[in-house]
Design a protein around this motif. Sequence first.
Motif, PDB file in Angstrom:
ATOM      1  N   LYS A  79       0.858  -1.187   0.000  1.00  0.00           N
ATOM      2  CA  LYS A  79       0.000   0.000   0.000  1.00  0.00           C
ATOM      3  C   LYS A  79       0.899   1.244   0.000  1.00  0.00           C
ATOM      4  O   LYS A  79       1.749   1.403   0.863  1.00  0.00           O
ATOM      5  CB  LYS A  79      -0.886  -0.010   1.244  1.00  0.00           C
ATOM      6  CG  LYS A  79      -1.772   1.183   1.416  1.00  0.00           C
ATOM      7  CD  LYS A  79      -2.996   1.178   0.550  1.00  0.00           C
ATOM      8  CE  LYS A  79      -3.999   0.145   0.974  1.00  0.00           C
ATOM      9  NZ  LYS A  79      -5.269   0.254   0.238  1.00  0.00           N
ATOM     10  N   VAL A  80       0.708   2.086  -1.000  1.00  0.00           N
ATOM     11  CA  VAL A  80       1.467   3.331  -1.095  1.00  0.00           C
ATOM     12  C   VAL A  80       0.462   4.478  -1.057  1.00  0.00           C
ATOM     13  O   VAL A  80      -0.298   4.680  -2.008  1.00  0.00           O
ATOM     14  CB  VAL A  80       2.314   3.384  -2.385  1.00  0.00           C
ATOM     15  CG1 VAL A  80       3.084   4.689  -2.461  1.00  0.00           C
ATOM     16  CG2 VAL A  80       3.265   2.207  -2.452  1.00  0.00           C
ATOM     17  N   HIS A  81       0.451   5.202   0.051  1.00  0.00           N
ATOM     18  CA  HIS A  81      -0.521   6.273   0.245  1.00  0.00           C
ATOM     19  C   HIS A  81      -0.228   7.458  -0.674  1.00  0.00           C
ATOM     20  O   HIS A  81       0.927   7.851  -0.864  1.00  0.00           O
ATOM     21  CB  HIS A  81      -0.520   6.735   1.705  1.00  0.00           C
ATOM     22  CG  HIS A  81      -0.911   5.638   2.643  1.00  0.00           C
ATOM     23  ND1 HIS A  81      -2.189   5.154   2.720  1.00  0.00           N
ATOM     24  CD2 HIS A  81      -0.175   4.908   3.513  1.00  0.00           C
ATOM     25  CE1 HIS A  81      -2.236   4.187   3.613  1.00  0.00           C
ATOM     26  NE2 HIS A  81      -1.029   4.006   4.102  1.00  0.00           N
ATOM     27  N   LEU A  82      -1.290   8.014  -1.231  1.00  0.00           N
ATOM     28  CA  LEU A  82      -1.180   9.185  -2.097  1.00  0.00           C
ATOM     29  C   LEU A  82      -1.083  10.445  -1.244  1.00  0.00           C
ATOM     30  O   LEU A  82      -1.451  10.438  -0.068  1.00  0.00           O
ATOM     31  CB  LEU A  82      -2.398   9.252  -3.022  1.00  0.00           C
ATOM     32  CG  LEU A  82      -2.597   8.016  -3.922  1.00  0.00           C
ATOM     33  CD1 LEU A  82      -3.914   8.128  -4.680  1.00  0.00           C
ATOM     34  CD2 LEU A  82      -1.428   7.860  -4.880  1.00  0.00           C
ATOM     35  N   HIS A  83      -0.627  11.547  -1.839  1.00  0.00           N
ATOM     36  CA  HIS A  83      -0.448  12.804  -1.093  1.00  0.00           C
ATOM     37  C   HIS A  83      -1.724  13.281  -0.432  1.00  0.00           C
ATOM     38  O   HIS A  83      -1.688  13.844   0.657  1.00  0.00           O
ATOM     39  CB  HIS A  83       0.114  13.902  -2.011  1.00  0.00           C
ATOM     40  CG  HIS A  83       1.575  13.734  -2.290  1.00  0.00           C
ATOM     41  ND1 HIS A  83       2.542  14.085  -1.389  1.00  0.00           N
ATOM     42  CD2 HIS A  83       2.228  13.233  -3.371  1.00  0.00           C
ATOM     43  CE1 HIS A  83       3.732  13.802  -1.892  1.00  0.00           C
ATOM     44  NE2 HIS A  83       3.571  13.291  -3.093  1.00  0.00           N
ATOM     45  N   GLY A  84      -2.867  13.064  -1.039  1.00  0.00           N
ATOM     46  CA  GLY A  84      -4.127  13.534  -0.473  1.00  0.00           C
ATOM     47  C   GLY A  84      -4.715  12.613   0.588  1.00  0.00           C
ATOM     48  O   GLY A  84      -5.711  12.965   1.232  1.00  0.00           O
ATOM     49  N   GLY A  89       2.196   9.377   5.091  1.00  0.00           N
ATOM     50  CA  GLY A  89       3.281   9.612   6.035  1.00  0.00           C
ATOM     51  C   GLY A  89       3.163   8.839   7.331  1.00  0.00           C
ATOM     52  O   GLY A  89       4.060   8.891   8.165  1.00  0.00           O
ATOM     53  N   GLN A  90       2.072   8.099   7.529  1.00  0.00           N
ATOM     54  CA  GLN A  90       1.914   7.309   8.752  1.00  0.00           C
ATOM     55  C   GLN A  90       2.457   5.906   8.515  1.00  0.00           C
ATOM     56  O   GLN A  90       2.159   5.276   7.502  1.00  0.00           O
ATOM     57  CB  GLN A  90       0.443   7.228   9.163  1.00  0.00           C
ATOM     58  CG  GLN A  90      -0.115   8.544   9.639  1.00  0.00           C
ATOM     59  CD  GLN A  90      -1.541   8.378  10.154  1.00  0.00           C
ATOM     60  OE1 GLN A  90      -1.933   7.302  10.577  1.00  0.00           O
ATOM     61  NE2 GLN A  90      -2.290   9.463  10.115  1.00  0.00           N
ATOM     62  N   ARG A  91       3.193   5.430   9.469  1.00  0.00           N
ATOM     63  CA  ARG A  91       3.812   4.118   9.341  1.00  0.00           C
ATOM     64  C   ARG A  91       2.776   2.991   9.426  1.00  0.00           C
ATOM     65  O   ARG A  91       2.771   2.081   8.625  1.00  0.00           O
ATOM     66  CB  ARG A  91       4.861   3.954  10.431  1.00  0.00           C
ATOM     67  CG  ARG A  91       5.813   2.870  10.143  1.00  0.00           C
ATOM     68  CD  ARG A  91       6.946   2.877  11.124  1.00  0.00           C
ATOM     69  NE  ARG A  91       8.031   2.131  10.535  1.00  0.00           N
ATOM     70  CZ  ARG A  91       9.270   2.274  10.858  1.00  0.00           C
ATOM     71  NH1 ARG A  91       9.615   3.154  11.753  1.00  0.00           N
ATOM     72  NH2 ARG A  91      10.197   1.568  10.287  1.00  0.00           N
ATOM     73  N   ASP A  92       1.891   3.039  10.409  1.00  0.00           N
ATOM     74  CA  ASP A  92       0.863   2.019  10.596  1.00  0.00           C
ATOM     75  C   ASP A  92      -0.510   2.683  10.660  1.00  0.00           C
ATOM     76  O   ASP A  92      -1.001   3.007  11.744  1.00  0.00           O
ATOM     77  CB  ASP A  92       1.118   1.226  11.895  1.00  0.00           C
ATOM     78  CG  ASP A  92       2.429   0.471  11.849  1.00  0.00           C
ATOM     79  OD1 ASP A  92       2.661  -0.221  10.840  1.00  0.00           O
ATOM     80  OD2 ASP A  92       3.208   0.578  12.813  1.00  0.00           O
ATOM     81  N   PRO A  93      -1.160   2.878   9.505  1.00  0.00           N
ATOM     82  CA  PRO A  93      -2.453   3.559   9.521  1.00  0.00           C
ATOM     83  C   PRO A  93      -3.502   2.743  10.288  1.00  0.00           C
ATOM     84  O   PRO A  93      -3.512   1.515  10.218  1.00  0.00           O
ATOM     85  CB  PRO A  93      -2.815   3.687   8.046  1.00  0.00           C
ATOM     86  CG  PRO A  93      -1.930   2.766   7.316  1.00  0.00           C
ATOM     87  CD  PRO A  93      -0.732   2.503   8.172  1.00  0.00           C
ATOM     88  N   LYS A 149       8.325   8.246   1.925  1.00  0.00           N
ATOM     89  CA  LYS A 149       7.516   9.388   2.366  1.00  0.00           C
ATOM     90  C   LYS A 149       6.077   8.974   2.634  1.00  0.00           C
ATOM     91  O   LYS A 149       5.473   9.396   3.613  1.00  0.00           O
ATOM     92  CB  LYS A 149       7.542  10.490   1.308  1.00  0.00           C
ATOM     93  CG  LYS A 149       8.854  11.219   1.216  1.00  0.00           C
ATOM     94  CD  LYS A 149       8.807  12.236   0.098  1.00  0.00           C
ATOM     95  CE  LYS A 149      10.173  12.860  -0.116  1.00  0.00           C
ATOM     96  NZ  LYS A 149      10.184  13.715  -1.323  1.00  0.00           N
ATOM     97  N   ALA A 150       5.534   8.147   1.754  1.00  0.00           N
ATOM     98  CA  ALA A 150       4.139   7.737   1.883  1.00  0.00           C
ATOM     99  C   ALA A 150       3.903   6.909   3.140  1.00  0.00           C
ATOM    100  O   ALA A 150       2.829   6.936   3.719  1.00  0.00           O
ATOM    101  CB  ALA A 150       3.708   6.939   0.654  1.00  0.00           C
TER     102      ALA A 150
END
Length: 177
Positions: A79-84, A89-93, A149-150
């Motif tokens: 899973k690669v989080h998008l900027h929006g 930027g969270q390690r463990d959502p 970063k994501a």
Amino acid sequence: MSSTEIQRNIAEGSSRSAIDQPTLPSPAPLSRYESQKRRDWNTFGQYLRNQKPPVALSQCNCNHVLEFLRYLDQFGKTKVHLHGCVFFGQRDPPAPCTCPLRQAWGSLDALIGRLRAAYEENGGAPENNPFGNGAIRVYLREVKECQAKARGIPYKKKKKRKNPIKMSDEAKQSKLS
């Protein structure tokens, strides 16, 4: 034992034919790395053959390799989080999100290493190796930084030591004693 005798023994269900036949030495099984390298090489070759029009390996360049890496993203599991995304930027959502799954940077890096070796093992010249092209290294670096970063993981370059630690004369003497 003649071939007709072997066929007769097989038809009769005799186990004698299997014992009397000379056994050929089986090739040593491939290591996990070699098996993966062969599988990756075959997959890349199939990818080139499926292009419209098909691309000969001799015509392959770094752009084909980059397209292949982007194509592989659809099969990723990272899973690669998008900027929006609120979890960027969270390690463990704490909850699921709709961000895309991608190939992990480490997987792509290892894949390129195996394909780079396979290219040369299959007759490609090292100076023409599309997997060793600078554009591939730049792409991998960008993927690494984007994923870091994501996920909120800072990748820091390891600092090279300028001079190895030298033992003092006293330490050498005490070690020899």
